[in-house]
Design an enzyme around this catalytic site. Structure first.
Site, PDB file in Angstrom:
ATOM      1  N   LYS A 185      59.495  -0.013  16.401  1.00 10.74           N
ATOM      2  CA  LYS A 185      60.250   0.326  17.498  1.00 10.74           C
ATOM      3  C   LYS A 185      59.278   0.909  18.553  1.00 10.74           C
ATOM      4  O   LYS A 185      58.751   1.927  18.386  1.00 10.74           O
ATOM      5  CB  LYS A 185      61.212   1.660  17.013  1.00 10.74           C
ATOM      6  N   GLU A 260      51.149  11.261  13.865  1.00 17.48           N
ATOM      7  CA  GLU A 260      50.281  11.528  15.096  1.00 17.48           C
ATOM      8  C   GLU A 260      50.951  12.071  15.993  1.00 17.48           C
ATOM      9  O   GLU A 260      51.819  11.402  16.781  1.00 17.48           O
ATOM     10  CB  GLU A 260      49.600  10.026  15.401  1.00 17.48           C
ATOM     11  N   CYS A 294      47.372  11.679  23.997  1.00 12.81           N
ATOM     12  CA  CYS A 294      47.405  13.112  23.481  1.00 12.81           C
ATOM     13  C   CYS A 294      45.750  13.643  23.191  1.00 12.81           C
ATOM     14  O   CYS A 294      45.812  14.715  22.816  1.00 12.81           O
ATOM     15  CB  CYS A 294      47.988  12.532  21.873  1.00 12.81           C
ATOM     16  N   GLU A 393      51.525  21.242  25.780  1.00 11.60           N
ATOM     17  CA  GLU A 393      51.150  20.109  26.303  1.00 11.60           C
ATOM     18  C   GLU A 393      51.748  19.455  27.645  1.00 11.60           C
ATOM     19  O   GLU A 393      53.078  19.289  27.625  1.00 11.60           O
ATOM     20  CB  GLU A 393      51.267  19.061  25.022  1.00 11.60           C
TER      21      GLU A 393
END
Length: 489
Positions: A185, A260, A294, A393
């Site tokens: 996906k 992750e 990331c 973040e």
């Protein structure tokens, strides 16, 4: 894939689902639009899958897996087909890079010179390594035991929007090399390059049903992929809170997961570092891919004795970053992925200023580049690690610069985070480099460099940055089931 259109001289195709070796519409006929972040205009229509489409893809993958056409194919033949996919990716590098750049908003030189070649390298690496996976054998007095690593089964891969093609191939190549059937996906923001892998798979001779690509909302497609009992492995890359939801869903069918997730990595500059090298590396570590990565070195910790000198050099380098049309070869930084994400990034900058951070440069949308999601490369300095901009973040071109006095304080600041994905240390003291690296709680650590990846090594984070490791033998361990067989001599 059908219905060709043209944008800035680049042909972009509407995206269908890829199920059982064929491109098909969603059974409902529903679609959604993929937008170009550089102008917020429609790039293509994308098939919008629902639960029925997703289950169809999973069923195709399961049926193919059980048939053994791929799962029991000799590893040498599997390797040959996957190497052919690698070759075909390289043959399409320009086309894939243009589509990636248009869909993501990143500079063409990054897509063409790094992302797509790395995607090809992913396939070739795991295809070759599959031939050399070690199977243990142990002797006893009257018995012998050996370990077999069998394909796990249907594997769900849920891919993020920031590095869509490279991330997809990083996961899919290892899962396929292990003998699994795969359902992917892609992120709804950036699905266009991912669906192109279906055509590559067909041309390489991958059996129908081994690779399936389903585009649609995470709330429906992703949920089915994380709960269907036919799925036996799930690998997810994305934001940490979403990762918690994925893990909770997977637990309902006891599906092993690899996650992750996010990061807020410390980029530590010591007084004995080569400052020019540290500046150049720190620029790359936070502004590459518009900071939408990331692994970004988003917290820059600088020793007080060189703090002002580093900051001056860093800001001067930031001012030279060329923001503009992602298709322009001279562009260093393109557009953020969506207007909503730009607002999120800008909100964080305003929060930082309200918290007491100082603005050295940037801090606003670029208005003279049209209707695209262009944001100035930004520098917040004199930041305290307790501020939200140091703890949360931002996922954009906004580093926070934090002073520290001693090595012990730098380590304490680096570890004062819910995240533990990566880190960078800049120093010419070898002992200090190893000492600090060993003390930082992160899955990856670079010394005097950033984002150098050896595919044989484990990749993943600790704490809120994820669960599990992939890369090299770690990927094969995750995507297979270890079985011990013991027999009497």
């Amino acid at each position: 894939m059908t219905k060709q259109g043209t944008l800035e001289g680049i042909k972009v195709q509407d995206a269908q689902l890829f199920i059982d070796g064929q491109y098909v519409d969603a059974h409902s006929g529903a679609t959604f639009d993929s937008l170009n972040p550089a102008n917020n205009q429609k790039l293509a229509s994308v098939a919008k899958a629902d639960e029925t489409d997703t289950k169809r893809a999973i069923d195709a993958a399961h049926r193919t897996f059980v048939s053994g056409v791929w799962s029991r194919m000799p590893v040498e033949e599997r390797s040959r087909i996957l190497c052919k996919m690698s070759d075909l990716i390289l043959e399409k590098v320009d086309e894939l890079a243009y589509v990636e750049t248009l869909d993501v908003g990143k500079p063409i030189k990054e897509s063409r010179d790094f992302d797509i070649p790395r995607a090809a390298a992913n396939f070739r690496f795991f295809a070759e390594m599959a031939k050399y996976v070690v199977h243990e054998h142990y002797d006893m007095s009257n018995h012998m035991s050996y370990t077999q690593y069998a394909p796990a089964g249907v594997t769900s891969l849920i891919i993020p929007w920031n590095l869509p093609f490279m991330q997809m191939t990083w996961k899919a190549s290892a899962a396929l090399a292990s003998g699994n059937s795969v359902v992917v996906k892609p992120a709804s923001y950036t699905p266009l390059s991912a669906v192109m892998l279906g055509d590559i798979a067909n041309k390489a001779g991958l059996p129908p049903g081994v690779l399936n690509i389903v585009t649609g909302p995470g709330g429906t497609v992703g949920t089915v992929m994380a709960t269907d009992p036919k799925v036996r492995r799930l690998s997810f890359v994305g934001e940490s809170e979403t990762g918690k939801t994925v893990m909770a869903n997977a637990s309902k069918s006891l599906i092993p997961v690899s996650l992750e997730l996010g990061g807020k990595s410390a980029n530590i500059v010591f007084e004995d570092a080569d400052l020019d090298e540290a500046v150049a590396g720190s620029i790359e570590a936070i502004f590459r891919n518009q900071g939408e990565i990331c692994l970004a070195g988003s917290r820059i910790l600088v020793q007080e004795s060189v703090y002002d000198q580093f900051l001056d050099k860093f800001v001067e380098a930031v001012k030279k970053i060329k923001v503009g049309d992602p298709l322009d070869e001279a562009t260093d930084m393109g557009a953020l992925v969506s207007s909503g994400h730009l607002e999120t990034v800008d909100n964080y900058v305003q929060i930082g200023l309200q918290e007491g951070a100082k603005l050295a440069y940037g801090g606003k949308r670029i208005d003279d580049l049209g209707e695209g999601n262009f944001y100035m490369p930004t520098v917040l300095y004199d930041v305290n690690n307790n501020m939200r901009v140091a703890q949360e973040e931002i996922f954009g071109p906004v580093p926070v610069v934090i002073p520290f006095k001693t090595e012990e304080e730098a380590i304490a600041i680096a570890n004062d985070s819910i995240y533990g994905l990566a880190g960078v240390v800049w120093t010419n003291d070898l002992r200090k480099a190893h000492r600090v690296s060993a003390s930082i709680h992160s899955g990856l650590l670079w010394i005097n460099c950033w984002y150098v990846r050896d595919l044989r090594t484990p990749f993943g984070g600790s704490k809120a940055s994820g669960i599990g490791r992939e890369g090299g033998r770690h990927s094969f361990e995750f995507y297979t089931e270890a079985k011990t067989i013991t027999m009497k001599k």
